[in-house]
Design a protein around this motif. Structure first.
Motif, PDB file in Angstrom:
ATOM      1  N   ALA A 136       0.821  -1.211   0.000  1.00 40.91           N
ATOM      2  CA  ALA A 136       0.000   0.000   0.000  1.00 40.91           C
ATOM      3  C   ALA A 136       0.856   1.262   0.000  1.00 40.91           C
ATOM      4  O   ALA A 136       1.987   1.277   0.504  1.00 40.91           O
ATOM      5  N   ASP A 137       0.305   2.330  -0.562  1.00 38.64           N
ATOM      6  CA  ASP A 137       0.934   3.653  -0.482  1.00 38.64           C
ATOM      7  C   ASP A 137       0.537   4.384   0.791  1.00 38.64           C
ATOM      8  O   ASP A 137       1.288   5.222   1.296  1.00 38.64           O
ATOM      9  N   VAL A 154       1.899  -3.704   9.892  1.00 37.54           N
ATOM     10  CA  VAL A 154       1.394  -2.398  10.318  1.00 37.54           C
ATOM     11  C   VAL A 154       2.516  -1.564  10.932  1.00 37.54           C
ATOM     12  O   VAL A 154       2.586  -0.349  10.735  1.00 37.54           O
ATOM     13  N   HIS A 155       3.425  -2.212  11.652  1.00 38.82           N
ATOM     14  CA  HIS A 155       4.564  -1.493  12.221  1.00 38.82           C
ATOM     15  C   HIS A 155       5.423  -0.883  11.116  1.00 38.82           C
ATOM     16  O   HIS A 155       5.827   0.283  11.194  1.00 38.82           O
ATOM     17  N   GLN A 156       5.672  -1.649  10.071  1.00 39.19           N
ATOM     18  CA  GLN A 156       6.457  -1.125   8.955  1.00 39.19           C
ATOM     19  C   GLN A 156       5.734   0.042   8.287  1.00 39.19           C
ATOM     20  O   GLN A 156       6.344   1.057   7.935  1.00 39.19           O
ATOM     21  N   ALA A 157       4.405  -0.090   8.122  1.00 41.48           N
ATOM     22  CA  ALA A 157       3.629   0.994   7.521  1.00 41.48           C
ATOM     23  C   ALA A 157       3.701   2.253   8.369  1.00 41.48           C
ATOM     24  O   ALA A 157       3.842   3.371   7.851  1.00 41.48           O
ATOM     25  N   PRO A 193       2.351   7.252   4.830  1.00 40.31           N
ATOM     26  CA  PRO A 193       1.254   7.950   5.508  1.00 40.31           C
ATOM     27  C   PRO A 193       0.317   6.953   6.178  1.00 40.31           C
ATOM     28  O   PRO A 193      -0.166   6.011   5.551  1.00 40.31           O
ATOM     29  N   PHE A 194       0.063   7.185   7.472  1.00 34.49           N
ATOM     30  CA  PHE A 194      -0.637   6.220   8.315  1.00 34.49           C
ATOM     31  C   PHE A 194      -1.689   6.957   9.138  1.00 34.49           C
ATOM     32  O   PHE A 194      -1.384   7.948   9.804  1.00 34.49           O
ATOM     33  N   LEU A 195      -2.923   6.472   9.086  1.00 35.53           N
ATOM     34  CA  LEU A 195      -4.022   7.093   9.824  1.00 35.53           C
ATOM     35  C   LEU A 195      -4.670   6.070  10.747  1.00 35.53           C
ATOM     36  O   LEU A 195      -5.100   5.002  10.304  1.00 35.53           O
ATOM     37  N   GLY A 196      -4.753   6.398  12.045  1.00 35.40           N
ATOM     38  CA  GLY A 196      -5.489   5.584  13.006  1.00 35.40           C
ATOM     39  C   GLY A 196      -6.776   6.293  13.388  1.00 35.40           C
ATOM     40  O   GLY A 196      -6.795   7.525  13.511  1.00 35.40           O
ATOM     41  N   ALA A 213       5.768  12.061  13.092  1.00 39.35           N
ATOM     42  CA  ALA A 213       6.360  11.730  11.787  1.00 39.35           C
ATOM     43  C   ALA A 213       5.244  11.489  10.778  1.00 39.35           C
ATOM     44  O   ALA A 213       4.424  12.369  10.532  1.00 39.35           O
ATOM     45  N   ASN A 214       5.165  10.270  10.204  1.00 45.64           N
ATOM     46  CA  ASN A 214       4.147   9.992   9.184  1.00 45.64           C
ATOM     47  C   ASN A 214       2.869   9.380   9.758  1.00 45.64           C
ATOM     48  O   ASN A 214       1.995   8.936   9.011  1.00 45.64           O
ATOM     49  N   ILE A 215       2.741   9.371  11.100  1.00 45.50           N
ATOM     50  CA  ILE A 215       1.527   8.881  11.757  1.00 45.50           C
ATOM     51  C   ILE A 215       0.625  10.058  12.113  1.00 45.50           C
ATOM     52  O   ILE A 215       1.082  11.054  12.676  1.00 45.50           O
TER      53      ILE A 215
END
Length: 211
Positions: free
Chosen positions: A42-43, A69-72, A77-80, A183-185
């Protein structure tokens, strides 16, 4: 662009995916998947969540999703969302549950008997529309008025060890962290997929975010 909504058997996956599709270019794909290979490819990755933290973590770990998920969370870009935000922390009081530990901090329960500014008793869970006040600038707040209202359903709130991780706060008997950025989270306690125009704007910002 390929966006994966992580399926671990919990949460309102379809409504999250549908909301993202509304703000995603036709050339992109939004996929609900529980396959590690799809998450790796995934991007952008979204981890929603709904229900009890211990149930969510049991299903998540049982499906072997932690490494992907840890690597992502480290690389894209990661959204929770909602419990998907709480799972990123070290520990939750709900069921004395260990989280993923991506963000240092604890998940606490709202105290019973809290009162609002009008002196009226506040109900737990915190359910309904409430203000979200950004604590710092971030690309995901673009086009959203400070103090915009989002939709919440939760009995527990996140308390990061490092206050600088907080990206927004909300007042419900106490002022709690309602969004974190690291960061990207980017993760939110509220439900953008249920939050009308402001929620769609945040999801659109996520789709276009280049951390």
């Amino acid at each position: 662009m390929k966006i994966v909504v992580v399926d671990y058997g919990m949460g309102n996956l379809r409504s999250v995916a549908k909301a993202i599709e509304k703000v995603t270019p036709a050339s992109a794909s939004v996929l609900i998947s529980s396959e590690a290979a799809q998450i790796h490819a995934a991007d952008r990755v979204v981890v929603p969540g709904q229900g009890a933290m211990h149930d969510c973590m049991r299903e998540f770990m049982g499906r072997g999703l932690r490494e992907a998920v840890h690597q992502a969370a480290q690389s894209k870009p990661f959204l929770g969302v909602c419990v998907g935000m709480q799972m990123l922390f070290d520990h939750s009081e709900e069921g004395d549950t260990l989280g993923l530990g991506f963000i240092p901090g604890q998940v606490k329960r709202f105290a019973d008997g809290m009162s609002g500014p009008d002196g009226l008793r506040l109900k737990v869970p915190h359910m309904g529309w409430n203000r979200v006040d950004p604590t710092r600038a971030h690309p995901l707040w673009a086009g959203i008025e400070p103090g915009a209202r989002f939709y919440f359903v939760h009995s527990y709130y996140c308390q990061p060890d490092d206050g600088s991780a907080s990206a927004a706060t909300t007042d419900y008997g106490l002022r709690f962290t309602s969004a974190v950025a690291q960061a990207n989270i980017f993760s939110v306690q509220f439900h953008p997929e249920k939050s009308a125009a402001a929620g769609l704007q945040l999801l659109s910002n996520f789709v276009n975010w280049q951390p």
